[in-house]
Every structure is written in structure tokens, then in C-alpha cells.
Enzyme design. Structure first.
Site, mmCIF file in Angstrom:
data_model
loop_
_atom_site.group_PDB
_atom_site.id
_atom_site.type_symbol
_atom_site.label_atom_id
_atom_site.label_comp_id
_atom_site.label_asym_id
_atom_site.label_seq_id
_atom_site.Cartn_x
_atom_site.Cartn_y
_atom_site.Cartn_z
ATOM 1 N N TRP A 176 41.000 51.964 56.259
ATOM 2 C CA TRP A 176 40.146 53.170 55.343
ATOM 3 C C TRP A 176 39.525 52.133 54.469
ATOM 4 O O TRP A 176 39.960 51.319 53.709
ATOM 5 C CB TRP A 176 41.169 54.211 54.614
ATOM 6 C CG TRP A 176 40.421 55.100 53.937
ATOM 7 C CD1 TRP A 176 40.140 56.298 54.473
ATOM 8 C CD2 TRP A 176 39.920 55.298 52.639
ATOM 9 N NE1 TRP A 176 39.545 57.144 53.715
ATOM 10 C CE2 TRP A 176 39.265 56.445 52.614
ATOM 11 C CE3 TRP A 176 39.857 54.257 51.763
ATOM 12 C CZ2 TRP A 176 38.776 56.840 51.401
ATOM 13 C CZ3 TRP A 176 39.317 54.751 50.536
ATOM 14 C CH2 TRP A 176 38.808 56.025 50.566
ATOM 15 N N GLU B 89 38.032 70.608 51.524
ATOM 16 C CA GLU B 89 38.820 69.217 52.312
ATOM 17 C C GLU B 89 38.493 69.172 53.769
ATOM 18 O O GLU B 89 38.054 68.233 54.532
ATOM 19 C CB GLU B 89 40.246 69.296 52.054
ATOM 20 C CG GLU B 89 40.475 68.571 50.575
ATOM 21 C CD GLU B 89 41.848 68.605 50.355
ATOM 22 O OE1 GLU B 89 42.442 67.770 50.020
ATOM 23 O OE2 GLU B 89 42.579 69.735 50.750
ATOM 24 N N ASN C 40 47.111 46.609 53.270
ATOM 25 C CA ASN C 40 46.647 47.730 52.327
ATOM 26 C C ASN C 40 46.417 47.128 50.997
ATOM 27 O O ASN C 40 47.393 46.790 50.508
ATOM 28 C CB ASN C 40 47.740 48.794 52.490
ATOM 29 C CG ASN C 40 47.790 49.244 54.056
ATOM 30 O OD1 ASN C 40 47.011 49.073 54.968
ATOM 31 N ND2 ASN C 40 48.857 50.039 54.283
ATOM 32 N N GLY C 41 45.516 48.000 50.506
ATOM 33 C CA GLY C 41 45.034 47.946 48.766
ATOM 34 C C GLY C 41 43.973 47.024 48.640
ATOM 35 O O GLY C 41 43.067 47.169 49.286
ATOM 36 N N LYS D 183 40.926 73.189 49.372
ATOM 37 C CA LYS D 183 41.216 73.209 50.646
ATOM 38 C C LYS D 183 39.966 73.590 51.776
ATOM 39 O O LYS D 183 39.957 72.821 52.601
ATOM 40 C CB LYS D 183 42.255 74.603 51.067
ATOM 41 C CG LYS D 183 43.608 74.107 50.472
ATOM 42 C CD LYS D 183 44.295 73.014 51.342
ATOM 43 C CE LYS D 183 45.252 71.932 50.605
ATOM 44 N NZ LYS D 183 44.775 71.670 49.480
ATOM 45 N N CYS E 180 45.373 53.797 54.852
ATOM 46 C CA CYS E 180 45.553 52.669 55.557
ATOM 47 C C CYS E 180 46.986 52.836 56.197
ATOM 48 O O CYS E 180 47.773 53.449 55.596
ATOM 49 C CB CYS E 180 45.412 51.082 54.857
ATOM 50 S SG CYS E 180 43.765 51.150 54.407
ATOM 51 N N ARG F 81 47.301 59.240 57.753
ATOM 52 C CA ARG F 81 46.984 58.914 56.638
ATOM 53 C C ARG F 81 45.582 58.260 56.176
ATOM 54 O O ARG F 81 44.938 58.361 55.134
ATOM 55 C CB ARG F 81 47.681 57.261 56.386
ATOM 56 C CG ARG F 81 49.273 57.351 56.129
ATOM 57 C CD ARG F 81 49.935 56.114 56.516
ATOM 58 N NE ARG F 81 49.571 55.337 55.110
ATOM 59 C CZ ARG F 81 50.343 55.445 54.113
ATOM 60 N NH1 ARG F 81 51.486 55.934 54.108
ATOM 61 N NH2 ARG F 81 50.360 54.768 53.160
ATOM 62 N N LYS G 11 45.903 60.545 53.312
ATOM 63 C CA LYS G 11 46.995 61.535 52.776
ATOM 64 C C LYS G 11 47.548 60.575 51.587
ATOM 65 O O LYS G 11 47.892 61.450 50.614
ATOM 66 C CB LYS G 11 47.926 61.557 54.017
ATOM 67 C CG LYS G 11 49.379 62.382 53.720
ATOM 68 C CD LYS G 11 48.728 63.588 53.439
ATOM 69 C CE LYS G 11 50.370 64.653 53.261
ATOM 70 N NZ LYS G 11 49.574 66.065 52.992
ATOM 71 N N HIS H 202 29.215 82.437 32.482
ATOM 72 C CA HIS H 202 28.748 81.422 31.636
ATOM 73 C C HIS H 202 28.069 80.346 32.607
ATOM 74 O O HIS H 202 28.202 79.113 32.519
ATOM 75 C CB HIS H 202 29.848 80.758 30.884
ATOM 76 C CG HIS H 202 30.536 81.820 30.014
ATOM 77 N ND1 HIS H 202 29.837 81.549 28.619
ATOM 78 C CD2 HIS H 202 31.555 82.480 29.810
ATOM 79 C CE1 HIS H 202 30.391 82.382 27.904
ATOM 80 N NE2 HIS H 202 31.635 83.158 28.847
ATOM 81 N N GLU I 115 42.455 75.366 44.090
ATOM 82 C CA GLU I 115 43.045 74.699 45.137
ATOM 83 C C GLU I 115 42.398 75.503 46.223
ATOM 84 O O GLU I 115 42.502 74.734 47.290
ATOM 85 C CB GLU I 115 44.639 75.108 45.030
ATOM 86 C CG GLU I 115 45.439 74.918 46.219
ATOM 87 C CD GLU I 115 45.648 73.364 46.647
ATOM 88 O OE1 GLU I 115 45.834 73.040 47.710
ATOM 89 O OE2 GLU I 115 45.205 72.504 45.625
#
Length: 614
Positions: free
Chosen positions: A75, A494, A101-102, A491, A2, A27, A609, A510, A487
Site C-alpha cells: 500500500w 468508504e 511494512n511500515g 460507510k 500492506c 488489508r 483494513k 447552522h 458512521e
């Protein structure tokens, strides 16, 4: 997550607000809106599902005049993305408009009480409940607006950053925060409000950071008043921003993510500047020096982080255990805060966050402090919540990162962790002089070696075309490169929306090896280090099952090159520093595949973000 923008001053507010919303698009959001008070003192709210551009198109024929306003990108948390659920929200009388926001956790209880008192609702959000609750308290008791806000916020449970306008009052914005970032920009005859500094830096470099449970009363042509929920007046602490407007522009690159990938040689130089001496013989971190005894006596280090920062923390574990010989645990902050962890006063807790505002990490810090542990923060944003809530710490100094998928912040975090491990290891006498000097010297050469990896961009772009339409990927690594496998997979997930998983290479046998066939790309990090022969063996197992392998190898490697389908060669370096090089081609692979799939690289769907809610 947000975004909030506010303005009061001599300019037309709407252009400032819209530009600010564009600055905050990184964001993550699904709708946008503005509230304005015009010269006739009318309060108007305009909002739209979709991008900020959709909002701009919606308001083309609307009255957007006025020199005061607030704006928001949402968001979704409560209620699906829709026009009705977008912010700002009116109160019942439409005399108040609020952005938030929140998350208000007890909104359902408050909403039931409001409905029982005749209030109606037009959205599914907790935010509309909050603005209605403020009006309810005000009307019930005849309070002024500030008092009503203080009482209302003392009765809500959860996190918030809010900004509030009142119809008929074109000279005041009321803002407040708890566990969600909010900053006041101080200009000449004007004031700004934002979730972070990016919408403000164009107009002023002077800011006030609000702390938890503080309210800012921002009035035209007056000094802002900072007051707590319990009515305690706080002194103003105006700070200067360390940010350039150029950081917020793409600088000729098609995406911020690519720009930030290519900035890494320079950002790592900035990260090391003043910390590694010119001769590359010593590491100095003030956060370590000032608390040397804490680090020498620590029985255990606990690293808490989320997402990409958690992967950096895993590399930190390898570094601290090798150089400092102290046990290290790496925890997801979201799990750490809820599982009743055992924390001792002799422990050091390191919290890693790019934004410095990650809600779960902040909660983990609070838990650790309450248990008596020494808490050290690693983050990028000066003045953010984590630096203000930890005992000490280090900034990464990598510059503003716009792309949602972190790149330069990740390598900067690894660099800080490496310098910390070297400095602590030296103080504890656990690292040899020869190793200490060798790693420092090599670390100082990493930026130029990254430049050599970036020179492979065209060939990596070409390689990426081959795998653009793969449905799944497996990434493999061992030792220091196991977190890089995680990572690299993250990426790709995402920004391309391709399913990908990272594993320690030996774990293939395994379970995951069942997935291997000629349609399953496998990215194997097979640099020439202490586990090289083991990784080569794992690659042979994949090739025996017709797997398609892309290998990251050390320059000059012949053995792996003869086995695999595609090779990317990187310069040799100290094994502990390999993640700083092996991460670069994986960032580029993810970027180019996402571009080939026509994805929104800088703002991937459903992601934000700065994750300021649980």
C-alpha cells in the site's frame, strides 16, 4: 495495511505464498510481489503493479520452484504504485531480497549516505533504502547477516515488519518487527510468516507473536530463534490461534461485507457469551473485576480510537456518562498523540481498535502509559499489539473481519462498551437496579431484534436503487444516534465513493441546511426516544425545503411516516441500545448502493483494513 507472507518447509513455496497474499488482500494494496530461492540457490524476485491476480499472470512463464520464499502486497507510502516500487526489493548485489511494512522516517539521510558510497536505486521507496543499508553495513564490517540486520534496524527511525532472504542460503528467513504486526506460524517441519493469522490458519494453529524490536531467525528443521536488536535471546511463547478457516470464506455470500453484516446476531451473542448470565441479570467482565478500584476511583475516562472505532467511542461516552456519571473525552488517536494532552494517573484511557495494530492508537497508548494512566484495550484480534501493550482489556470476539468497511466489529465494540458501562456503573452505585436489569435484559434480546432488521434486506436493496446515483448525502441523528449518523455517512463514503456527511440533527440550521434541495437525500434517524419530537421538527424543516428524506423509525411510527419519502422500521429497544439496531439498515444501504455502482465492496480504493502507519 500492506501484507507479508513467508514460507520455509517441505512444500513448494509459491502456491502457499500466493494463497497467503489472496488471504491478505482485505488489508488494502496496490501491487504485489514474491521472492524465491530455487534448488540451484538462485534468488529470484517477481513483482507487479495491481492485484495479486496480475502477479500470477506475470509469473506464468517464470521459474517459481523452491521451498522457501517471501511475498508482499504493498500500500503506497513512498512512491506511486508501480512495478519498480513494488516489493520485494533487491540489495545492490542482488544477494538480498527484502519485504517491508511500515515507514522508515530517516530514509532520506540513509539514502544520501548510500549514494555517496556508490549505491544506486531503482525505486522511490524507503524499503529499498533499508535493504541497501543492511548490505552496506554487512560489507563495510564483514558482519554475518543477523548482526548486520540488528545494527541496521537499531539505526533506522520508524516502523517496520520485515522479512529477508539471502541468495545461496535456502534454509533461512530473517524477520523482525517494530510497531507493525508480524506472526510466525509453527507447523510440522515447516514455518510460516505473516502480517496476521489469516494466511497461516489453513496449515497450523500454533503461532509466535513477535514483540517490538525482536528478530526471528527461522531455519529449516530447527526451532525458531527469537533475539532482540541488542542480542538478547528471548524464550519461545507458542500460542494457539482462535480462528476457523470458515471465517476466511464467503460462505455463499457475494461479498465478505454482506456476510459480516448478516453475522451480527451471532457475533453479538459471542461477544456477550460468558459475560451476561443466563438469567440476564448480571454483567461480568474480568478486566473490570480485576481492576475494580481503578474504575471506581477514576476521575475521567479518555477514549482514543480512529475511524469507525472512534464512532463507537462516541457512543461509549454517552454510556459512561449516563451510567457511571464520570466525564468522558473521545479523542482521535492521531491528534491525541501530538497535542500534548493533559493526562493524570487517576485517568483511565480506553483504546479501541478492530485490528489491535492501529499505529496511532498504539502511540496514544504509549503516551498514556508514560503519563501513568491505566490503559484498557478493546479489540478483536487475540494476541495483537494493543492487548499486549495495555494493562487490561476486553476482546470483542466477533470473529475475523475481512471487509475493509467495518460492520460486525463496530457493533461488537458498542456491545463491549455497553457491558463495561453497566458493570462500572453498578460498582460505583451510579445506576439504579431497575435500569441495570432493564438494559441487561434488553441487550440479551438485541441479536434477535437485529435478525428482524436484517429481514428488511430485500426492501432496503430496492430502496437503494433509487439513490444509487446521488452525488451527496446527509445523515442526521441526535443523542445516541448522532454517532450512528457519522458512521452511516462513513460507510457510504468508504465503499460507494459518494460524498456524505453526518451531523447532529439540530445543527442543520447552522449551515448544512443551505445544501437542501430536491436532489439531496437526507437520512434521518428518528426513533421514538427522548429527542423524538426534536428530530421530527428537524425533518419538517428539511421537507419544507423539498429535501428527500429516508427515515429510520421505530416500528409502528405514524408521524414521521406521513412526513418522509421512505421509511425503514426497526424494533423498539432501550434508547442506549438503539445504535445496535439503527446501524444495520445504514450498513445495508451503503452496501447495496456500492454494489449498484459496481464498486469493489470488500476492498475499496485507497483504503486498508489495518492502518499500521501514520
Amino acid at each position: 495495511m500492506c501484507g507479508i507472507v513467508g514460507y520455509i518447509g517441505f512444500r513448494e513455496a509459491y502456491p502457499v505464498l500466493i494463497k497467503g497474499l489472496h488471504r491478505l488482500e482485505y488489508r488494502g494494496y496496490d501491487s504485489a510481489g514474491v521472492a524465491l530461492i530455487n534448488e540451484r540457490n538462485n534468488l529470484s524476485v517477481y513483482k507487479s503493479k495491481g492485484r495479486v491476480q496480475d502477479l500470477e499472470e506475470y509469473v506464468q512463464d517464470k521459474d517459481t520452484s523452491g521451498t522457501i520464499g517471501i511475498a508482499h502486497t504493498r500500500w503506497a507510502t513512498h512512491g506511486e504504485p508501480s512495478n519498480a516500487n513494488a516489493h520485494p526489493h533487491y540489495s545492490q548485489s542482488e544477494s538480498l531480497a527484502l519485504i517491508h511494512n511500515g515507514i522508515i522516517e530517516n530514509y532520506a539521510v540513509l539514502k544520501a549516505q548510500l549514494i555517496a558510497n556508490g549505491y544506486t536505486f531503482h525505486s522511490s521507496t524507503d524499503t529499498e533504502v533499508l535493504v541497501q543499508w543492511i548490505e552496506y553495513i554487512r560489507q563495510l564490517n564483514g558482519y554475518d547477516l543477523l548482526t548486520a540486520v540488528q545494527i541496521a534496524l537499531s539505526q533506522v527511525v520508524g516502523a517496520y515488519a520485515i522479512a529477508l532472504l539471502e541468495k545461496g542460503n535456502p534454509d533461512q528467513i530473517i524477520a523482525a518487527r517494530k510497531s507493525s504486526p508480524l506472526v510466525v506460524g509453527v507447523g510440522k517441519g515447516e514455518f510460516f510468516l505473516a502480517s496476521d493469522a489469516s494466511p497461516i490458519i489453513e496449515y497450523t494453529n500454533k503461532v509466535i507473536y513477535l514483540d517490538d524490536e525482536e528478530i526471528a531467525v527461522i531455519r529449516r528443521d530447527q526451532e525458531p530463534k527469537i533475539i532482540t536488536l541488542t542480542n538478547v535471546r528471548k524464550p519461545l511463547h507458542i500460542k494457539e490461534l482462535e480462528m476457523n478457516l470458515s471465517e476466511l470464506e464467503r460462505g455463499g455470500y457475494p461479498h465478505f461485507m454482506l456476510k459480516e453484516i448478516f453475522e451480527q446476531p451471532e457475533t453479538l451473542k459471542n461477544c456477550m457469551s460468558g459475560r451476561i448470565n443466563v438469567e440476564a441479570t448480571n454483567v461480568t467482565l474480568s478486566g473490570i473485576i480485576d481492576h475494580k478500584d481503578k474504575f471506581i476511583q477514576a476521575k475521567r475516562i479518555i477514549i482514543v480510537a480512529c475511524g469507525t472505532s472512534w464512532h463507537a467511542g462516541l457512543i461509549g461516552k454517552y454510556l459512561f456518562e449516563e451510567f457511571c456519571r464520570v466525564p468522558v473525552e473521545v479523542e482521535y488517536a492521531s491528534e491525541f498523540r501530538y497535542r500534548h494532552p493533559v493526562i493524570h494517573p487517576e485517568d483511565i484511557v480506553i483504546a479501541i481498535s478492530q485490528s489491535g495494530e492501529t499505529a496511532d492508537s498504539l502511540a496514544a497508548i504509549e503516551l498514556a502509559r508514560h503519563a501513568g494512566a491505566f490503559v484498557y484495550g478493546i479489540c478483536n484480534v487475540v494476541g495483537s499489539s494493543i492487548p499486549r501493550n495495555t494493562h487490561s482489556g476486553s476482546y470483542t470476539h466477533c470473529g475475523h473481519e475481512i471487509g475493509v468497511a467495518s460492520t460486525k466489529a463496530f457493533t461488537a465494540q458498542i456491545t463491549v462498551l455497553t457491558m463495561m458501562a453497566l458493570a462500572i456503573g453498578k460498582e460505583k452505585g451510579k445506576i439504579s437496579v431497575e435500569k441495570y436489569l432493564a438494559v441487561i435484559k434488553e441487550l440479551s434480546h438485541i441479536p434477535e431484534k437485529i435478525e428482524r432488521v436484517l429481514a428488511l434486506n430485500k426492501s432496503i436493496k430496492k430502496l437503494s436503487r433509487i439513490f444509487t446515483y446521488a452525488r451527496n448525502f446527509i445523515y442526521l441523528g441526535r443523542g445516541y444516534n448522532y454517532p450512528i449518523a457519522l458512521e452511516g455517512a462513513l460507510k457510504l463514503k468508504e465503499i460507494s465513493y459518494i460524498h456524505a456527511e453526518g451531523y447532529p440533527a439540530a445543527e442543520m440550521k447552522h449551515g448544512p441546511i443551505a445544501l437542501i434541495d430536491n436532489e439531496m437525500p437526507v437520512v434521518a434517524i428518528a426513533t421514538h426516544n427522548t429527542v423524538y419530537e426534536k428530530v421530527v421538527s428537524n425533518i419538517q424543516e428539511i421537507k419544507a425545503r423539498n429535501g428527500r428524506v429516508i427515515a429510520i423509525v421505530t416500528e409502528g411510527d405514524k408521524s414521521v411516516k406521513s412526513l418522509v419519502d421512505h421509511c425503514i422500521e426497526i424494533p423498539s429497544t432501550e434508547e442506549c441500545l438503539e445504535p445496535l439496531l439503527t446501524s444495520i439498515p445504514l450498513q445495508l444501504i451503503a452496501y447495496h448502493i456500492a454494489v449498484n455502482k459496481n464498486r469493489d465492496v470488500d476492498m475499496p480504493r485507497n483504503l486498508a483494513k489495518s492502518v499500521t502507519v501514520e
